[in-house]
Design an enzyme around this catalytic site. Structure first.
Site, short mmCIF file in Angstrom:
data_model
loop_
_atom_site.label_atom_id
_atom_site.label_comp_id
_atom_site.label_asym_id
_atom_site.label_seq_id
_atom_site.Cartn_x
_atom_site.Cartn_y
_atom_site.Cartn_z
CB SER A 85 -57.93 2.92 -12.80
OG SER A 85 -57.28 2.98 -14.06
CG HIS A 123 -45.01 13.94 31.96
ND1 HIS A 123 -44.71 12.67 31.54
CD2 HIS A 123 -43.81 14.55 32.21
CE1 HIS A 123 -43.38 12.50 31.54
NE2 HIS A 123 -42.82 13.63 31.94
CE LYS A 125 -70.63 21.62 23.89
NZ LYS A 125 -70.86 20.21 23.48
CE LYS A 151 -52.56 5.83 -11.56
NZ LYS A 151 -52.14 4.47 -11.14
N1 ARG Z 1 -54.10 2.04 -15.17
C1 ARG Z 1 -52.77 1.56 -14.96
C2 ARG Z 1 -52.18 2.16 -13.68
O1 ARG Z 1 -52.76 3.03 -13.14
C3 ARG Z 1 -51.89 1.94 -16.10
C4 ARG Z 1 -51.79 0.85 -17.12
C5 ARG Z 1 -50.71 -0.03 -16.85
N2 ARG Z 1 -50.46 -1.06 -17.81
C6 ARG Z 1 -51.10 -2.22 -17.95
N3 ARG Z 1 -50.61 -3.08 -18.72
N4 ARG Z 1 -52.16 -2.53 -17.29
O2 ARG Z 1 -51.15 1.74 -13.20
#
Ligand code: ARG
Length: 496
Positions: free
Chosen positions: A31, A164, A291, A333
């Site tokens: 990630s 409306h 336009k 995220k």
């Molecule tokens: N990268 C993970 C997250 O964003 C955090 C790590 C979490 N722990 C694990 N054992 N993978 O949630």
């Protein structure tokens, strides 16, 4: 063991494995490319944790100082741009640990006493959310101020209010703009709530069940500016409600902007002609030279779908997830960041578009000259003279039919024309059917008469003041503030 030992390279947890992780799996589960955004927040949370470990005597002073100096140095380089988050690491937490180890050696490992990535990611994300929500609140505040000053110029700019999408009853442009203002002002309240709900510290929960070390969770929370500590370690690592709530506020906020944006699209069309976009916000066509497209407004409208998608992705990810931590949570995220980015972009574009919008006062007013927008007022006037409302509604309906046949507006009829409908109708009553008079007579709380709208503007100013005050009261997490003041490791961070 050395050949297949996973801790070489990227993994922190390689010891119990005999062979390396499949690179494709690492790529899939990694990630770093998106959670690198949390680098500052994670380092700040690390500073607080290390300081607490020092204060509780869990870490020796020399080691704690080494860790704090190492982290603070990384933070400074991250902020100056000389250090970039990049590498083969699984996530930002792993990257920080590897980088710190490269700098200070095995002492870096001490930072992970009584801390797991599960509570670590929660702490970093909560710090991130609080900072982002505060920034969103500031953009919202400037938009509210723009809106307020525009509204105050149009207390007697009359126009039809719609239901409306049909002309319904006369209102002022100020009244109309303030309707949008209040919807967004409530989003300011929601942002404050999201900020408060994100202020619960998960640090100290460890992987899920706390720790045997004598940590002080309340101290860590205080250093990070979290007013509360999560009362349950399982929930601490499983909770993403603050993420869903923040995404919801973003979605609703952008949805509110989309309703305004749709009106910009309609109002700047030749069909409506209620407003015109300045050259700095209208966009041309690559083919049709004439336009003036309201593209920013269209995109604000379009992006609301995306913010709703982010919220939906989060809720679907959380649904049915067993307690406590699961890798699914890593999927929180990207939608969260996207929702916050989308809200920020839309707020900025709305402010710019609103500032570039001029209203065609004459055109707004002339839209009241057709559509019998004071038919309700005729009914209400008859009620004032004793007619039951249902009967008054019927009589006013007959009057509209008559006026339509005659090709006139209600206030252009003579009492004589209307006498056949009701003997109660006199010249004074007909005069009161002019849209300006009718709107001015609507003096109930929150209604469009100029004196009520003036009061509404005062309330709006007070609400803006409260939001500004709240924003001004918020500061960076105390330990980060100490770092920013450069009292850093020397005293604030290491003196017990
Ligand atoms: N990268 C993970 C997250 O964003 C955090 C790590 C979490 N722990 C694990 N054992 N993978 O949630």
């Amino acid at each position: 063991m050395s050949e297949g030992h996973r801790s070489e390279g990227t993994a922190l947890w390689g010891a119990r494995f005999a062979s390396p992780l499949d690179p494709a799996i690492l790529e899939f589960t990694g990630s770093l490319h998106f959670d690198c955004r949390l680098v500052r927040h994670d380092i700040v949370a690390g500073l607080a944790h290390a300081r607490m470990l020092l204060e509780t005597g869990i870490l020796e002073r020399a080691e704690a100082e080494t860790v704090l100096h190492g982290l603070a140095g990384m933070l400074a380089e991250i902020e100056s741009g000389s250090l970039r988050v990049d590498g083969p690491d699984e996530d930002v937490h792993t990257w920080i640990e590897r980088t710190l180890t490269e700098r200070i050696g095995p002492a870096a490992g001490r930072l992970h006493t009584a801390r797991s990535r599960n509570d670590q990611v929660g702490a970093a994300l909560r710090l991130y959310v609080r900072e982002a929500v505060l920034a969103t609140s500031s953009s919202l505040l400037s938009l509210l101020e723009t809106w307020l000053s525009q509204s105050s110029e149009h207390l007697t700019t009359w126009m039809p209010g719609y239901t409306h999408l049909q002309r319904a009853q006369p209102v002022s442009l100020a009244h109309h703009l303030l309707a949008h203002f209040w919807a967004l002002e409530a989003d300011g309240d929601r942002l404050r709530a999201a900020h408060r709900h994100a202020g619960v510290s998960p640090l100290g929960a460890g992987a899920l069940a706390g720790t045997r070390h004598p940590i002080d969770l309340h101290r860590t929370a205080a250093l990070l500016g979290f007013p509360k500590v999560c009362p349950n370690t399982l929930l601490a690592v499983a909770d993403r409600d603050y993420v869903a709530e923040t995404a919801f506020v973003c979605a609703l906020l952008v949805l509110h902007l989309s309703r305004w944006a749709e009106e910009v699209v309609l109002w700047t069309s030749r069909e409506f002609g209620f407003a015109r976009l300045s050259d700095s916000v209208a966009q041309g066509s690559s083919l049709m030279p004439q336009k003036r497209n309201p593209e920013a407004a269209e995109l604000i409208r379009g992006k609301s779908g995306r913010a709703i998608g982010d919220l939906t992705a989060l809720l679907a990810m959380l649904k049915g997830l067993p307690f406590a931590y699961n890798s699914d949570l890593q999927e929180d995220k990207e939608p969260l960041f996207d929702a916050l980015d989308t809200a920020a972009g839309c707020l900025e574009a709305t402010r710019g578009t609103a500032a570039g919008l001029t209203f065609n006062v004459g055109r707004l007013r002339s839209a009241l000259d057709a559509g019998f927008v004071t038919a309700t007022d005729l009914a209400d006037l008859l009620v004032e003279r004793g007619t039951p409302f249902r009967e008054a509604h019927r009589l006013a309906g007959l009057a509209v039919r008559q006026a339509e046949e005659d090709g006139r507006e209600l206030w252009e009829m003579s009492p004589g024309d209307l006498a056949a409908i009701s003997s109660e109708i006199d010249a004074e009553m007909v005069g009161a059917l002019r849209p300006e008079s009718a709107a001015a007579a609507r003096r109930s709380y929150g209604a469009p008469s100029p004196e009520r709208v003036r009061e509404q503007l005062e309330e709006a100013k007070a609400a803006v003041g409260r939001l500004a005050e709240w924003i001004a009261e918020q500061g960076p997490p105390p330990i980060y503030a100490a770092y920013l003041e450069r009292r850093l490791v020397a005293e604030e961070l290491t003196s017990a």
